[in-house]
Design an enzyme around this catalytic site. Structure first.
Site, mmCIF file in Angstrom:
data_model
loop_
_atom_site.group_PDB
_atom_site.id
_atom_site.type_symbol
_atom_site.label_atom_id
_atom_site.label_comp_id
_atom_site.label_asym_id
_atom_site.label_seq_id
_atom_site.Cartn_x
_atom_site.Cartn_y
_atom_site.Cartn_z
ATOM 1 N N HIS A 82 0.710 -1.571 -0.157
ATOM 2 C CA HIS A 82 0.272 -0.525 0.164
ATOM 3 C C HIS A 82 0.911 1.188 0.255
ATOM 4 C CE1 HIS A 82 0.370 1.359 4.253
ATOM 5 N NE2 HIS A 82 0.307 -0.167 4.755
ATOM 6 N N ASP A 124 -0.084 3.797 1.050
ATOM 7 C CA ASP A 124 -0.326 5.272 2.179
ATOM 8 C C ASP A 124 0.105 5.245 3.446
ATOM 9 O OD1 ASP A 124 -1.933 3.090 2.816
ATOM 10 O OD2 ASP A 124 -3.149 4.221 3.580
ATOM 11 N N ASP A 147 6.408 1.203 6.472
ATOM 12 C CA ASP A 147 5.052 0.574 6.602
ATOM 13 C C ASP A 147 4.373 1.717 5.807
ATOM 14 O OD1 ASP A 147 2.477 -0.311 6.837
ATOM 15 O OD2 ASP A 147 2.477 0.495 8.506
ATOM 16 N N GLU A 184 -4.989 2.270 2.310
ATOM 17 C CA GLU A 184 -4.787 0.643 2.814
ATOM 18 C C GLU A 184 -5.297 0.830 4.509
ATOM 19 O OE1 GLU A 184 -3.610 -3.243 5.743
ATOM 20 O OE2 GLU A 184 -2.993 -0.492 5.647
ATOM 21 N N GLU A 185 -4.451 1.886 4.951
ATOM 22 C CA GLU A 185 -4.801 2.145 6.386
ATOM 23 C C GLU A 185 -5.856 2.917 7.281
ATOM 24 O OE1 GLU A 185 -2.665 2.011 8.390
ATOM 25 O OE2 GLU A 185 -0.640 1.267 7.504
ATOM 26 N N GLU A 214 3.554 -6.014 4.371
ATOM 27 C CA GLU A 214 4.337 -5.178 5.622
ATOM 28 C C GLU A 214 5.515 -6.126 6.055
ATOM 29 O OE1 GLU A 214 1.670 -3.387 6.277
ATOM 30 O OE2 GLU A 214 -0.279 -3.978 4.654
ATOM 31 N N HIS A 239 3.448 3.505 12.944
ATOM 32 C CA HIS A 239 2.290 4.292 12.522
ATOM 33 C C HIS A 239 3.408 4.795 14.185
ATOM 34 C CE1 HIS A 239 -0.992 1.498 11.050
ATOM 35 N NE2 HIS A 239 -0.161 1.927 10.469
HETATM 36 ZN ZN LIG Z 1 0.743 -1.029 6.295
#
Ligand SMILES: [Zn+2]
Length: 396
Positions: free
Chosen positions: A83, A85, A114, A146-147, A174, A368
């Protein structure tokens, strides 16, 4: 890897590409087209064909690019999936989150682990695939958002079905420290809106308190949570073994002495099996429509309860036999199989018959977070895996 020099060159390229990718501020929900153009350009120059799918406003883009087999051998195609984003940044970073910064053995930046690190490795490795006598297609799947409960991937998956790309092996890169993840729970997020009738608090019978009906709705959800516990499959591989439910927030009301006309509830469930998600939705919808709503409408005919689906990330189920897991095991020597607590796009690919595994560079512990980083050595491990995939994708 054929020579040390090659690895060093590939590694340097992957760091350069990762640096470029981090500089695109692709926070979920925002325009990611510049990053997609960047990836598409690299792959097109190598002879890849590609197509794009979009959100309704055509602001956010999924890219699906293919390096075709030169001599097709009926081998299953491989999909390298990431992903594009990243989650938003909060204050407190030691360096600019959108400028890749290398300190000793780590590269810092939002998305470094990530999961732009994986995307960078695939793009750095792509020239070798393109120069190889591939006997299967290699696809690159780069999605948006995706997030935020996997909003981009389902749009891509619909297009894959139309194009009959329903078979294959998908690697979702991931951050797993290159370990094999072969299952996770689903993650369904909802917001339920209550519309009632405002009025003076001294005459509650003349109004419809959205806050009070929302509270009863929340109570029902908590009651259903206990039922979910009793529905846990005997052989569940998850911790906790049952589907969970959580209330994230209740928002409503303006003053002590005013009947609240609006309230909304944010809630989520993580089903271990799809049936639990169906059960829960049926039960709560029935309660809302058959018990709460008629009561509200007796006083105020325009009262409403509306449940918005924020996202429904389908669970990723363990399979006894998985081509995807076996491929990774044969290349890395890692025969372990783990489950994780976070959701990914894996279940979406699995649902259309594509054998899927989650395996990529970096650790989810750094995702994150403030000062997100990837240990640079992880990029090398990922490049080695991509090299192994090449060996499995040329005639021997
Ligand atoms: Zn991810």
């Amino acid at each position: 890897m054929s020579t040390e020099n090659n690895l060093e060159q590939l590694y340097n390229n992957s760091v350069q590409i990762l640096t470029d990718l981090i500089a695109f501020k692709t926070i979920s929900g925002e325009d990611n087209s510049s990053l997609i153009n960047y990836c598409d350009d690299i792959l097109k120059k190598l002879g890849a064909t590609s197509f794009r799918t979009y959100d309704n406003e055509k602001k956010r883009v999924n890219l699906f690019a293919t390096l075709k087999a030169k001599n097709s051998n009926n081998k299953k195609p491989i999909i390298l999936s990431g992903h594009t984003d990243v989650v938003p940044v909060s204050k407190g970073w030691s360096s600019d989150p959108f400028t890749a910064t290398i300190k000793s053995d780590k590269l810092y930046g939002r998305g470094s682990c990530d999961m732009k690190g994986f995307i960078a490795c695939t793009l750095a490795y792509a020239p070798i695939y393109s120069n190889s006598n591939l006997d299967r297609d290699i696809h690159f799947s780069f999605t948006f958002d995706e997030e935020t409960a996997c909003q981009g991937a389902p749009i891509l998956i619909e297009e894959l079905k139309k194009r009959d790309i329903k078979d294959g092996i998908c690697i979702i890169g991931e951050p797993t420290n290159m370990k094999i993840i072969d299952a996770h729970k689903g993650c369904y997020e909802y917001t339920t809106y209550f519309k009632g009738l405002a009025g003076h608090s001294s005459a509650p019978h003349k109004g419809v308190s959205a806050v009070e009906y929302a509270s009863r709705y929340v109570n029902k959800l908590i009651e259903l949570r206990d039922k979910l516990k009793s529905r846990a499959p005997k052989d569940s591989i998850f911790d906790p073994p049952h589907s969970t439910l959580s209330i994230g927030g209740i928002f409503g009301g303006i003053a002590h002495n005013v009947i609240a006309d609006k309230c909304h509830v944010n809630w989520e469930t993580r089903p271990v099996v799809k049936e639990d998600g169906i059960f829960l939705n049926q039960e709560i919808d029935k309660y809302a429509n058959e018990e709460l709503l008629p009561e509200m409408r007796k006083i105020f005919p325009n009262a409403s309860i509306e449940k918005d689906i924020i996202g429904e990330i389908v669970g990723f189920d363990r399979k006894d036999k998985s081509d995807a897991c076996e491929l990774i095991s044969s290349l890395t020597g890692d025969n372990s199989r783990q489950v994780v607590s976070f959701g990914t796009e894996a279940g979406l690919f699995q649902e259309i018959g594509i054998s899927t595994v989650v395996c990529g560079p970096g650790s989810i512990d750094q995702a994150h977070k403030i000062d997100e980083y990837i240990v640079l050595d992880e990029l090398k491990k990922c490049l080695n895996l991509l090299d192994g995939i090449k060996e499995e994708s040329v005639p021997n």
